[in-house]
Design a protein around this motif. Sequence first.
Motif, PDB file in Angstrom:
ATOM      1  N   GLU A  54       0.847  -1.195   0.000  1.00  0.00           N
ATOM      2  CA  GLU A  54       0.000   0.000   0.000  1.00  0.00           C
ATOM      3  C   GLU A  54       0.884   1.247   0.000  1.00  0.00           C
ATOM      4  N   ALA A  55       0.846   1.978  -1.121  1.00  0.00           N
ATOM      5  CA  ALA A  55       1.712   3.148  -1.285  1.00  0.00           C
ATOM      6  C   ALA A  55       0.952   4.424  -0.939  1.00  0.00           C
ATOM      7  N   GLU A  56       1.642   5.362  -0.324  1.00  0.00           N
ATOM      8  CA  GLU A  56       1.112   6.684  -0.018  1.00  0.00           C
ATOM      9  C   GLU A  56       2.121   7.747  -0.467  1.00  0.00           C
ATOM     10  N   TYR A  57       1.637   8.991  -0.582  1.00  0.00           N
ATOM     11  CA  TYR A  57       2.532  10.106  -0.909  1.00  0.00           C
ATOM     12  C   TYR A  57       2.080  11.325  -0.114  1.00  0.00           C
ATOM     13  N   LYS A  58       2.989  12.290   0.030  1.00  0.00           N
ATOM     14  CA  LYS A  58       2.686  13.450   0.874  1.00  0.00           C
ATOM     15  C   LYS A  58       3.213  14.724   0.261  1.00  0.00           C
ATOM     16  N   THR A  59       2.379  15.757   0.241  1.00  0.00           N
ATOM     17  CA  THR A  59       2.824  17.137   0.022  1.00  0.00           C
ATOM     18  C   THR A  59       2.470  17.916   1.287  1.00  0.00           C
ATOM     19  N   ASN A  60       1.178  18.145   1.515  1.00  0.00           N
ATOM     20  CA  ASN A  60       0.740  18.777   2.757  1.00  0.00           C
ATOM     21  C   ASN A  60       0.252  17.747   3.768  1.00  0.00           C
ATOM     22  N   GLY A  61      -0.116  16.588   3.273  1.00  0.00           N
ATOM     23  CA  GLY A  61      -0.566  15.506   4.143  1.00  0.00           C
ATOM     24  C   GLY A  61      -0.510  14.194   3.380  1.00  0.00           C
ATOM     25  N   TRP A  62      -0.497  13.090   4.096  1.00  0.00           N
ATOM     26  CA  TRP A  62      -0.403  11.787   3.448  1.00  0.00           C
ATOM     27  C   TRP A  62      -1.710  11.449   2.740  1.00  0.00           C
ATOM     28  N   GLN A  63      -1.568  10.939   1.499  1.00  0.00           N
ATOM     29  CA  GLN A  63      -2.710  10.527   0.712  1.00  0.00           C
ATOM     30  C   GLN A  63      -2.427   9.182   0.069  1.00  0.00           C
ATOM     31  N   ALA A  64      -3.499   8.428  -0.203  1.00  0.00           N
ATOM     32  CA  ALA A  64      -3.347   7.110  -0.815  1.00  0.00           C
ATOM     33  C   ALA A  64      -2.837   7.259  -2.247  1.00  0.00           C
ATOM     34  N   PHE A  65      -1.860   6.467  -2.587  1.00  0.00           N
ATOM     35  CA  PHE A  65      -1.330   6.436  -3.945  1.00  0.00           C
ATOM     36  C   PHE A  65      -1.900   5.247  -4.715  1.00  0.00           C
ATOM     37  N   GLY A  66      -1.924   4.070  -4.059  1.00  0.00           N
ATOM     38  CA  GLY A  66      -2.459   2.872  -4.701  1.00  0.00           C
ATOM     39  C   GLY A  66      -1.822   1.629  -4.120  1.00  0.00           C
ATOM     40  N   THR A  67      -2.309   0.484  -4.589  1.00  0.00           N
ATOM     41  CA  THR A  67      -1.814  -0.805  -4.123  1.00  0.00           C
ATOM     42  C   THR A  67      -1.046  -1.481  -5.258  1.00  0.00           C
ATOM     43  N   THR A  68       0.116  -2.004  -4.942  1.00  0.00           N
ATOM     44  CA  THR A  68       0.947  -2.611  -5.987  1.00  0.00           C
ATOM     45  C   THR A  68       0.253  -3.827  -6.589  1.00  0.00           C
ATOM     46  N   ASP A  69       0.415  -3.969  -7.907  1.00  0.00           N
ATOM     47  CA  ASP A  69      -0.219  -5.063  -8.645  1.00  0.00           C
ATOM     48  C   ASP A  69       0.687  -6.289  -8.665  1.00  0.00           C
ATOM     49  N   ALA A  70       0.371  -7.222  -9.556  1.00  0.00           N
ATOM     50  CA  ALA A  70       1.138  -8.468  -9.629  1.00  0.00           C
ATOM     51  C   ALA A  70       2.592  -8.229  -9.998  1.00  0.00           C
ATOM     52  N   ASN A  71       2.863  -7.116 -10.654  1.00  0.00           N
ATOM     53  CA  ASN A  71       4.237  -6.762 -11.005  1.00  0.00           C
ATOM     54  C   ASN A  71       4.924  -5.927  -9.932  1.00  0.00           C
ATOM     55  N   GLY A  72       4.193  -5.699  -8.827  1.00  0.00           N
ATOM     56  CA  GLY A  72       4.760  -4.907  -7.737  1.00  0.00           C
ATOM     57  C   GLY A  72       4.718  -3.412  -7.992  1.00  0.00           C
ATOM     58  N   GLN A  73       3.822  -2.975  -8.871  1.00  0.00           N
ATOM     59  CA  GLN A  73       3.781  -1.568  -9.234  1.00  0.00           C
ATOM     60  C   GLN A  73       2.407  -0.943  -8.999  1.00  0.00           C
ATOM     61  N   ALA A  74       2.447   0.356  -8.697  1.00  0.00           N
ATOM     62  CA  ALA A  74       1.232   1.186  -8.615  1.00  0.00           C
ATOM     63  C   ALA A  74       1.511   2.476  -9.378  1.00  0.00           C
ATOM     64  N   PHE A  75       0.483   3.003 -10.038  1.00  0.00           N
ATOM     65  CA  PHE A  75       0.647   4.163 -10.903  1.00  0.00           C
ATOM     66  C   PHE A  75      -0.345   5.266 -10.528  1.00  0.00           C
ATOM     67  N   LYS A  76       0.091   6.502 -10.719  1.00  0.00           N
ATOM     68  CA  LYS A  76      -0.810   7.633 -10.471  1.00  0.00           C
ATOM     69  C   LYS A  76      -0.302   8.854 -11.223  1.00  0.00           C
ATOM     70  N   GLU A  77      -1.246   9.627 -11.766  1.00  0.00           N
ATOM     71  CA  GLU A  77      -0.904  10.887 -12.425  1.00  0.00           C
ATOM     72  C   GLU A  77      -0.766  11.983 -11.367  1.00  0.00           C
ATOM     73  N   LEU A  78       0.407  12.605 -11.320  1.00  0.00           N
ATOM     74  CA  LEU A  78       0.677  13.665 -10.347  1.00  0.00           C
ATOM     75  C   LEU A  78       1.357  14.838 -11.042  1.00  0.00           C
ATOM     76  N   LEU A  79       1.175  16.025 -10.480  1.00  0.00           N
ATOM     77  CA  LEU A  79       1.924  17.186 -10.950  1.00  0.00           C
ATOM     78  C   LEU A  79       3.412  16.965 -10.696  1.00  0.00           C
ATOM     79  N   PRO A  80       4.267  17.435 -11.591  1.00  0.00           N
ATOM     80  CA  PRO A  80       5.710  17.200 -11.448  1.00  0.00           C
ATOM     81  C   PRO A  80       6.313  18.055 -10.338  1.00  0.00           C
ATOM     82  N   LEU A  81       6.257  17.514  -9.116  1.00  0.00           N
ATOM     83  CA  LEU A  81       6.733  18.232  -7.933  1.00  0.00           C
ATOM     84  C   LEU A  81       7.546  17.287  -7.057  1.00  0.00           C
ATOM     85  N   THR A  82       7.939  17.795  -5.906  1.00  0.00           N
ATOM     86  CA  THR A  82       8.643  16.979  -4.920  1.00  0.00           C
ATOM     87  C   THR A  82       7.653  16.428  -3.897  1.00  0.00           C
ATOM     88  N   TYR A  83       7.667  15.125  -3.706  1.00  0.00           N
ATOM     89  CA  TYR A  83       6.782  14.465  -2.749  1.00  0.00           C
ATOM     90  C   TYR A  83       7.599  13.561  -1.834  1.00  0.00           C
TER      91      TYR A  83
END
Length: 243
Positions: A208-237
Amino acid sequence: VFEVYTQATTVDLRMLYEGGIQQVDGVNVNDGYTYFTTLVTAGLFDSQGNGIEGGKAEYFTTEWLTLGTTDATGTATKELLPVTYSFRMIYAGGSLDVADQNTAIDPVVTFQTILVTVELKDSQSNGLAGGEVRYKNKGWKDFGTTDANGQVTGELLPATYTFEMKYAGGKQQIADWNTAEDPTVTFQTIEVTVELLDDQGNGIPGGEAEYKTNGWQAFGTTDANGQAFKELLPLTYSFRMYY
């Protein structure tokens, strides 16, 4: 009306009124002289030529003075001496100047907004809904939220602004954007991949992946390949994995 008692045959006269100064030299004292103001009109119109109410018009000689606020027809008027002034229109947080207009030649000063489009696209250039847009010239103001096509539009004076896009917890700014040169402002996300691998480099599902800018948010759960994907603005997290 005023009178001057003098033994001179001619005089130089100067009138000061509402911040303007008009001088006439060599006036015959027997003839006198009459000054006339002119009705100066400042107009504010949108990109379709419709009048915009609420624009604050100012004029300048030695300091900025109030001309008036545009009415339902998009105009504000004031009687001024027929001399040269600079004019300024303040609207929707932006301002635009017209310098050195001779009101004796042309007493109508026209300002026109342009239709500005702010768009949010994903890494495949598809529009993203729900992006919250603000802009700043003198202070931050809300512009709107992107629609199903990833766009939001508004009428702004053709000037330089900073735009800000808030999406999925991230905020990105584009500074010093001149809308007179390009009225379309584009923000684009990137596809971010978070992966969870074992010590042999094999993907592990269920992380279970999360990411944070101002607070922690759900990113997604890794699939059979061990990966999770999400569209994000190109910033530092910051990123976090639960496993």
